[in-house]
Design an enzyme around this catalytic site. Structure first.
Site, PDB file in Angstrom:
ATOM      1  N   HIS A  90       0.704  -1.330   0.027  1.00 51.96           N
ATOM      2  CA  HIS A  90      -0.021   0.017   0.099  1.00 51.96           C
ATOM      3  C   HIS A  90       1.073   1.332  -0.063  1.00 51.96           C
ATOM      4  CE1 HIS A  90      -4.177  -1.801   0.877  1.00 51.96           C
ATOM      5  NE2 HIS A  90      -3.364  -2.357   0.319  1.00 51.96           N
ATOM      6  N   HIS A 133      -1.877 -12.239  -2.473  1.00 55.37           N
ATOM      7  CA  HIS A 133      -2.943 -12.784  -1.794  1.00 55.37           C
ATOM      8  C   HIS A 133      -2.608 -14.262  -1.482  1.00 55.37           C
ATOM      9  CE1 HIS A 133      -6.468  -9.974  -3.313  1.00 55.37           C
ATOM     10  NE2 HIS A 133      -5.199  -9.412  -2.064  1.00 55.37           N
TER      11      HIS A 133
END
Length: 723
Positions: A98, A266
């Site tokens: 992020h 993920h």
């Protein structure tokens, strides 16, 4: 004695100076030109002395000790914020992702190279819930290693070490990201006034992903890239695939890299949505002082562990979320999926039928197993034909997936670090990657004055030499350290054909300079800059000052094979206020575009003023227009631009086609023409204060010296080998 002046209960401080309740100049005059973009990161915000050099501090860093401590941190579960399954890998990857994932290729802004995730608005974005905890978990290491490691480096390193700790062979890591000490004012994150406003607000047509407003890359305010629930929170993997493709392309990623990053991101960790997201406390910037920088306090159960709420989706993607494997693709393709709601009410995909042993265990109790999940973007990897083909290739070749992901992760976390010359540390890879815009080293052993003499013997004008050198150097972006004069890519596609580079004039200059470069065995890049310097010296001499422009040889010439031509489209100038040119008329004013250009070049407001004034009198305007050339002595580096702009014997009036006329106040005789970019230096009170300095009778030489200094700064902006 009662004087009647009872001040009991009155506030003892002046409001507005140190609170948010005062009315700012921008509130009073919303249309005024805001120069804050050039005033950011003032030295007064920096806690270090002027002689502090982060790269010098890095030389004293015990890298192996830091990495060892970082590995230990991954499994040192803290009671105040316990690690899922006893491993912080997923949280650290999300923090680094992020930070780096805000990068966009359009203007090179965003990314993790400044540590800006510590400040608003990023520290309080809805997509960054709980990353305040991740950074606080890193504090013991920052405290221990101090000035030797920046927050920016530490955040990205944490994600990379997390992958190593779970079993991935990473591609490498470079240190060298100095911290900023104030929220960035130069990054436009969107015009929305509320978090997670519908995507429609930044698209001309939300059904056409390519219509997203430039330079934005994320689909909604407060998201890093796409909405995990689907377009505007409505699941539809095919529609989401289009947004994923556009968003990742704006992050400089191709389809294969996009699939690798989505799956690899993920492969470890989980999403958190086991509770009611509406009861979370305010974000860090709005939290109470006793919260000490923490936001999103969670009153539900323990508010942590299995009761954590961040994205709102709840569950892991793989059977073993603390292990690097091919579990993402196995899970995605070995099951059918159906839409369900998480405990927090978010849409997520869950398997229709799955064996108990294939489910991931609970983050707190290994005797309990929970359903895995997929986001709408994950499902896009299965339903989009191109993504599906790539995903199946990765599924069938785990080694290829691991290698592709490692390279894509390195690119994601290093794209905004710049060329390899800026890399630092034992793990920095030696391989040349095309997205690094490689440039070979040039020679430094040659007679500089002899080259200048050869250039001077040609019929090149001052304007031609200066404009060509400027056009070569002006592509530099301090946001991601791309562009600049080194490499002379101005002679290659696509730059040689850019309208802003005046292709016909450019080719004439290159035809004259190329034989000189060949004669002396030097790069065309050096020759272009030397010609520009010579032009400035000739202009200074014409103004009465025999001053030399500093020159550092050693630039190299890039080739077409070294150039990712498509990626350079983002560097094409749409306007250049320094040469008084715009490709077309834009919604944004030309003076605002000038500020943006100046900021990317790393210029201060005074430096911008100096360059504009000098470029005008040297008659370097695009296509030879005379707007803003306030002098009767063109080609001389005089202060005439400033003198005549402040001369009250003139009047300024609008004419046709956004051009202004400067006429003699007494006779009405037309003297000059100008654009808004010229006149803003007289109308804006701050810029006028700089103009007045150089309009003074005693600052003629100061102007020439300051111009040379600023010119050299731009010419050397991409010379990282000189640091």
């Amino acid at each position: 004695m009662d004087t009647g002046n009872n001040n009991n209960g009155k506030c003892p401080v002046m409001h507005g100076g140190n609170t948010s309740t005062g009315t700012s100049n921008k509130d009073w005059w919303p249309n005024s030109l805001n120069l804050d973009i050039l005033h950011q990161h003032d030295s007064k915000t920096n806690p270090f002395d002027e002689d502090f050099n982060y790269r010098e501090e890095l030389k004293t860093l015990d890298v192996e000790a830091l990495k060892k401590d970082m590995h230990a941190l991954m499994t040192d579960s803290q009671e105040w914020w316990p690690a899922d399954w006893g491993h912080y890998g997923g949280l650290m990857v999300r923090m680094a992702w992020h930070a780096a994932g805000t990068y966009r290729i359009s203007d090179g802004r965003g990314g993790g190279n400044t540590g800006n995730q510590r400040f608003a608005p990023l520290n309080s974005w809805p997509d960054n819930v709980s990353l305040d905890k991740a950074r606080r978990l890193l504090w013991p290491l920052k405290k221990k290693y101090g000035n030797k490691i920046s927050w920016a480096d530490l955040i990205i390193l944490a994600g990379t070490i997390a992958y190593e700790n779970v079993g991935l062979k990473t591609f490498g890591f470079s240190f060298g990201r100095p911290d900023i000490w104030h929220p960035e004012k130069d990054v436009y994150w969107g015009a929305e006034k509320e978090w997670l406003a519908p995507s429609d607000e930044r698209y001309k047509n939300v059904e056409e992903a390519s219509t997203m407003e430039n330079p934005l890359a994320a689909v909604q305010m407060g998201l890093i890239y796409v909405n995990p629930e689907g377009v505007n929170g409505k699941p539809d993997p095919m529609k989401t695939a289009a947004q994923v493709r556009e968003t990742f392309a704006r992050m400089a990623m191709d389809d294969e890299e996009t699939v690798a990053l989505t799956a690899g991101g993920h492969t470890i960790g989980k999403s958190h949505g086991n509770g009611d997201a509406t009861v979370l406390g305010p974000e860090p910037e709005a939290a109470a002082v006793e919260d000490q920088g923490f936001g999103w306090t969670n009153p539900q159960q323990t508010g942590k562990g299995r009761f954590t709420v961040s994205s709102g989706l709840e569950g892991a993607w793989t059977s073993e979320p603390t292990k690097w494997d091919n579990g993402f693709f196995e899970m995605l393709f070995n099951h059918e999926w159906e839409l369900k709601k998480s405990p927090a009410g978010a849409w997520q995909w869950e398997p229709v039928d799955i064996k108990e042993e294939d489910k991931p265990v609970d983050v707190e109790d290994p005797s309990i197993r929970q359903n895995p999940i997929m986001t709408d973007a994950d499902m896009a990897m299965k339903v989009d034909p191109i993504y599906r083909e790539i995903s199946l290739k990765f599924k069938n070749d785990p080694a290829y997936f691991s290698e592709t992901f490692a390279r894509a992760w390195f690119k994601l976390t290093h794209r905004d670090v710049g060329p390899k010359a800026r890399y630092f540390g034992p793990d920095a890879p030696q391989e040349d990657l095309i997205w690094q815009d490689p440039v070979p080293k040039g020679t430094t052993d040659y007679d500089i004055e002899a080259v200048k003499s050869a250039i001077a013997s040609t019929d090149l004008s001052i304007a031609e030499m200066v404009a060509t050198a400027w056009d070569s150097a002006r592509t530099f972006r301090g946001s991601d350290f791309r562009g600049g004069a080194n490499g002379a890519r101005i002679r290659l596609a696509p730059q040689k054909d850019w309208e802003g580079n005046e292709p016909a004039r450019l080719q004439r200059v290159l035809r004259i300079l190329a034989p000189i470069a060949q004669q002396f065995g030097i790069s065309i890049a050096d020759t272009i800059v030397l010609a520009g310097n010579l032009g400035v010296e000739q202009a200074a001499k014409a103004a009465g000052f025999a001053l030399a422009v500093p020159f550092s040889p050693g630039r190299g010439d890039a080739t077409d094979e070294m150039t990712d031509a498509d990626s350079f489209a983002a560097l094409e100038p749409l306007a250049d206020g320094f040469r008084n040119w715009a490709k077309e008329k834009y919604i944004v004013s030309p003076e605002e575009m000038l500020l943006d250009q100046a900021q990317l070049l790393g210029l201060t407001a005074p430096e911008m003023t100096i360059l504009v004034g000098g470029m005008r009198v040297m008659s370097t305007n695009h296509s030879g227009t005379k707007h803003g050339v306030f002098t009767d002595n063109e080609g001389a580096l005089t202060t005439d631009f400033f003198v005549n702009l402040t001369d009250m014997g003139n009047v300024w009036k609008p004419a046709a086609n956004d051009v202004y006329e400067i006429r003699d106040r007494k006779t009405g005789t037309l003297k000059w023409t100008a654009t808004r970019t010229d006149l803003v230096f007289g109308s804006n009170s701050v810029l006028r204060s700089y103009v007045e300095v150089y309009a003074q009778d005693d600052n003629k030489e100061k102007f020439v010296r300051d111009f040379i200094k600023t010119w050299t700064k731009v010419m050397n902006a991409d010379r990282f080998d000189l640091d």
